[in-house]
Design an enzyme around this catalytic site. Structure first.
Site, mmCIF file in Angstrom:
data_model
loop_
_atom_site.group_PDB
_atom_site.id
_atom_site.type_symbol
_atom_site.label_atom_id
_atom_site.label_comp_id
_atom_site.label_asym_id
_atom_site.label_seq_id
_atom_site.Cartn_x
_atom_site.Cartn_y
_atom_site.Cartn_z
ATOM 1 N N CYS A 1 -8.589 11.023 3.654
ATOM 2 C CA CYS A 1 -7.579 11.568 3.218
ATOM 3 C C CYS A 1 -6.482 10.430 2.520
ATOM 4 O O CYS A 1 -6.044 10.721 1.191
ATOM 5 C CB CYS A 1 -6.573 12.108 4.449
ATOM 6 S SG CYS A 1 -4.975 12.740 4.199
ATOM 7 N N CYS A 2 -6.813 9.135 2.877
ATOM 8 C CA CYS A 2 -5.884 8.031 2.178
ATOM 9 C C CYS A 2 -6.557 7.931 0.787
ATOM 10 O O CYS A 2 -5.852 7.629 -0.176
ATOM 11 C CB CYS A 2 -5.967 6.922 3.094
ATOM 12 S SG CYS A 2 -4.994 6.972 4.479
ATOM 13 N N CYS B 1 -4.858 1.547 4.573
ATOM 14 C CA CYS B 1 -5.232 2.681 3.812
ATOM 15 C C CYS B 1 -6.115 2.590 2.800
ATOM 16 O O CYS B 1 -6.758 3.351 2.239
ATOM 17 C CB CYS B 1 -3.808 3.508 3.478
ATOM 18 S SG CYS B 1 -3.203 2.413 2.113
#
Length: 168
Positions: free
Chosen positions: A60-61, A165
């Site tokens: 997702c990051c 991230c």
């Protein structure tokens, strides 16, 4: 005068983050561009299912932060970050100026040696707009589904052991 200001707008920011963004633009007479990588949250959900950030926060990051960052830095000779050594063990040796191999350009971290106290003293002394979530116990503020109140970076990806991230 040619500096480009941007933020990685994941589409999942707290309302207070968007308010801070607007306040900074107004205060300094600048426009902060939105780097978002072109994938809407609806498209992400269609491809990866609902709440993708819970199942695969790294991916997702990658979609919401790392890819947009790479795209936003195209054509830049350097980038400036607010990264500080006291934020986490993974940042403890961050140089103030260094070659960023990941992005192929210079990375400048002018606040690398600053402490949390230094930052807050500067904010107060110069009346700089800041995210009011800090007043509610959020030391590090990211996306709404992945951020909770907490000291240091403990509120980011809480319970996952994750500290970064993938940008740095």
């Amino acid at each position: 005068p040619d500096a480009k200001f941007f933020t990685l707008d994941t589409g999942l920011f707290f309302p207070e983050t968007y308010e801070t963004w607007k306040a900074l633009e107004a205060r300094y007479g600048i426009e902060i561009e939105s780097a978002h990588g072109g994938m809407s949250l609806a498209r992400q959900e269609a491809l990866h299912g609902p709440e993708f950030w819970n199942r695969d926060p790294e991916a997702c990051c990658g979609i919401r932060k790392v890819k947009p960052m790479r795209e936003a830095l195209v054509g830049c000779g350097a980038w400036v970050t607010g990264l500080r050594r006291d934020q986490s063990p993974t940042r403890a040796n961050a140089p103030k100026l260094g070659w960023d191999k990941k992005h192929g350009l210079w990375k400048v971290a002018p606040l690398a040696e600053w402490t949390d106290r230094d930052v807050w003293n500067y904010i107060v002394e110069h009346d700089i707009p800041y995210n009011e979530l800090h007043d509610r116990g959020y030391a590090s503020i990211g996306c709404t589904p992945c951020t909770q109140a907490g000291a240091g970076r403990e509120g980011r990806w809480s319970g996952t052991g994750r500290l970064e991230c993938g940008l740095h």
